[in-house]
Design an enzyme around this catalytic site. Sequence first.
Site, PDB file in Angstrom:
ATOM      1  N   THR A 127      38.485  60.991  34.289  1.00  0.00           N
ATOM      2  CA  THR A 127      38.892  60.647  32.934  1.00  0.00           C
ATOM      3  C   THR A 127      37.895  60.700  31.805  1.00  0.00           C
ATOM      4  O   THR A 127      36.725  60.352  31.937  1.00  0.00           O
ATOM      5  CB  THR A 127      39.483  59.220  32.895  1.00  0.00           C
ATOM      6  OG1 THR A 127      40.532  59.163  33.818  1.00  0.00           O
ATOM      7  CG2 THR A 127      40.034  58.875  31.537  1.00  0.00           C
ATOM      8  N   ARG A 182      43.863  64.706  33.699  1.00  0.00           N
ATOM      9  CA  ARG A 182      43.596  65.040  35.109  1.00  0.00           C
ATOM     10  C   ARG A 182      43.441  63.768  35.926  1.00  0.00           C
ATOM     11  O   ARG A 182      42.711  62.861  35.541  1.00  0.00           O
ATOM     12  CB  ARG A 182      42.318  65.888  35.206  1.00  0.00           C
ATOM     13  CG  ARG A 182      41.848  66.101  36.648  1.00  0.00           C
ATOM     14  CD  ARG A 182      40.576  66.889  36.730  1.00  0.00           C
ATOM     15  NE  ARG A 182      40.778  68.300  36.389  1.00  0.00           N
ATOM     16  CZ  ARG A 182      39.797  69.210  36.388  1.00  0.00           C
ATOM     17  NH1 ARG A 182      38.572  68.848  36.695  1.00  0.00           N
ATOM     18  NH2 ARG A 182      40.047  70.459  36.068  1.00  0.00           N
ATOM     19  N   GLY A 210      39.800  54.721  35.565  1.00  0.00           N
ATOM     20  CA  GLY A 210      39.518  53.964  36.765  1.00  0.00           C
ATOM     21  C   GLY A 210      40.576  54.259  37.812  1.00  0.00           C
ATOM     22  O   GLY A 210      41.087  55.356  37.897  1.00  0.00           O
ATOM     23  N   ASP A 246      32.908  67.603  32.213  1.00  0.00           N
ATOM     24  CA  ASP A 246      32.981  66.602  33.282  1.00  0.00           C
ATOM     25  C   ASP A 246      33.994  67.054  34.312  1.00  0.00           C
ATOM     26  O   ASP A 246      35.103  67.442  33.970  1.00  0.00           O
ATOM     27  CB  ASP A 246      33.386  65.251  32.671  1.00  0.00           C
ATOM     28  CG  ASP A 246      33.662  64.202  33.725  1.00  0.00           C
ATOM     29  OD1 ASP A 246      34.665  63.487  33.600  1.00  0.00           O
ATOM     30  OD2 ASP A 246      32.864  64.131  34.684  1.00  0.00           O
ATOM     31  N   ASP A 268      42.459  62.738  28.394  1.00  0.00           N
ATOM     32  CA  ASP A 268      42.712  63.985  29.120  1.00  0.00           C
ATOM     33  C   ASP A 268      43.868  63.716  30.080  1.00  0.00           C
ATOM     34  O   ASP A 268      44.461  62.632  30.047  1.00  0.00           O
ATOM     35  CB  ASP A 268      41.452  64.429  29.871  1.00  0.00           C
ATOM     36  CG  ASP A 268      41.201  63.563  31.092  1.00  0.00           C
ATOM     37  OD1 ASP A 268      41.217  64.097  32.212  1.00  0.00           O
ATOM     38  OD2 ASP A 268      41.032  62.331  30.927  1.00  0.00           O
ATOM     39  N   SER A 304      34.587  58.807  33.159  1.00  0.00           N
ATOM     40  CA  SER A 304      33.456  59.618  33.613  1.00  0.00           C
ATOM     41  C   SER A 304      33.021  60.611  32.546  1.00  0.00           C
ATOM     42  O   SER A 304      31.871  61.030  32.503  1.00  0.00           O
ATOM     43  CB  SER A 304      33.842  60.356  34.901  1.00  0.00           C
ATOM     44  OG  SER A 304      35.038  61.087  34.685  1.00  0.00           O
ATOM     45  N   LYS A 355      47.864  59.158  30.577  1.00  0.00           N
ATOM     46  CA  LYS A 355      46.907  58.054  30.618  1.00  0.00           C
ATOM     47  C   LYS A 355      47.017  57.131  29.417  1.00  0.00           C
ATOM     48  O   LYS A 355      46.321  56.116  29.365  1.00  0.00           O
ATOM     49  CB  LYS A 355      45.484  58.613  30.682  1.00  0.00           C
ATOM     50  CG  LYS A 355      45.278  59.476  31.906  1.00  0.00           C
ATOM     51  CD  LYS A 355      43.858  59.892  32.062  1.00  0.00           C
ATOM     52  CE  LYS A 355      43.749  60.931  33.154  1.00  0.00           C
ATOM     53  NZ  LYS A 355      42.389  61.396  33.345  1.00  0.00           N
ATOM     54  N   SER A 382      37.421  65.147  34.529  1.00  0.00           N
ATOM     55  CA  SER A 382      38.425  65.276  33.468  1.00  0.00           C
ATOM     56  C   SER A 382      38.819  66.722  33.341  1.00  0.00           C
ATOM     57  O   SER A 382      38.020  67.622  33.606  1.00  0.00           O
ATOM     58  CB  SER A 382      37.861  64.812  32.129  1.00  0.00           C
ATOM     59  OG  SER A 382      37.154  63.627  32.280  1.00  0.00           O
TER      60      SER A 382
END
Lengths: 250, 235
Positions: free
Chosen positions: A40, A58, A86, A206, A56, A169, A72, A209
């Site tokens: 995330t 994913r 999380g 990242d 995002d 992240s 999300k 994500s």
Amino acid sequence: MSQAAVEVPPKGGFSFDLCRRNDMLSKKGVPLPSFRKTGTTIVGLIFQDGVILGADTRATEGPIVCDKNCEKIHYMAPNIYCCGAGTAADTEAVTEMVNSQLQLHRYHTGGRESRVVTALTLLKSHLFNYQGHVQAALVLGGVDVTGPHLHTIYPHGSTDSLPFATMGSGSLAAMAVFESKYHEGLTREEGINLVCEAICSGIFNDLGSGSNVDICVITKGHKEYLRNHHMPNPRTYFHSQGFSFPKKIG
Amino acid sequence: MGDSQYSFSLTTFSPSGKLVQIEHALTAVGSGQTSLGIKAANGVVIATEKKLPSILVDEASVQKIQSLTPNIGVVYSGMGPDFRVLVRKSRKQAEQYHRLYKEPIPVTQLVREIAAVMQEFTQSGGVRPFGVSLLVAGFDDNGAQLYQVDPSGSYFSWKASAMGKNVSNAKTFLEKRYTDDMELDDAVHTAILTLKEGFEGQISSKNIEIGIIGTDKKFRVLTPAEIDDYLAEVE
């Protein structure tokens, strides 16, 4: 009287009974099952008319992308939304629980619009009670009678109140974009573009994500949920006629 | 008969097979202010008298008609505080249903749960039955619905019903006036006329409360201005 062991029903709260078993298993080399984390990048910022939240889409299970287009940004109240990073189950469950509590609170207080600090306090007390075991890192944003608010909530229950925030992240990648380009008094277009850029920064830099950008714009008395506002990762190659593999005979 | 000897304890049947406390609870309802409900072809209306104990009471702060979910509303006859407690419990149950099944609670389900709560209080120790009868009005996938729930926990679906002080006159009036193909506006007029029947004093938007729900599935309480409009049409 034999075996005066009274079965007391659990009074709620986390039951630590299985922790000893888990300890014993891991000492024997049995790995913990992996759970679905959202990896995330989630962000929020305050602009001149209100709050913009972005995320995002994913969801990962270890090294595997298990959902390429998950949601999300969670609904909390007509004027309050919450992004969650999380453990996916934790963010879902905790936001739905507080959503329900806010709805009941609105009924009991004569339909008065929910305040962001109410949602904030309900969330942080719940997370503190579970001492960080509910792994939900949230970006909570909304507009109420006292104005626009943006807060971050950490799994152990601490909170911050900020003009712009990132979690997950991909938070460092997104924060780099915000720190260089955020200023007060952004217009709606500027705000949406900045949020989009920040999420894209997380998506491309990242591994946790990826996929698309969801945006939610909240202003006084109005909200717009822009699902898949930006889709920078389309599936490029399709076989036009599809495939037809022969059935195996014999 | 020997009934009076059994009237003190809720959880004891009398020799004639009645639970006398529940009869007494119904009496408490029967001496409450009149309320009524009418199911129209395209919606439901519920209404009640709002007689305040003194002119000094701020009538805007008294809300006898409450919504339980966006598409279900309720009115009562009997004891106000008991009503408040039931409303709180019902709202919580509706939310819990929604959390579990991810759909808005159907009217029949909510009525069943309220009735179950009211029945609990007729079979437990140390409690008394609720001193209210409720009229639950809702609009869901099964169309417009009107239910009456009694202190015993029994519930019935009605096309039109009344409760409280003037119940027999009101019901006779409704029986004469009710038609199956009534529209919601006609139903509101009929409701006002029914309330007027047994009304002591001058009826106005300050001493009645009306709640409606139509095909938009949104329950709402009419504002005093809207009630004034309907009253003017009825004159």
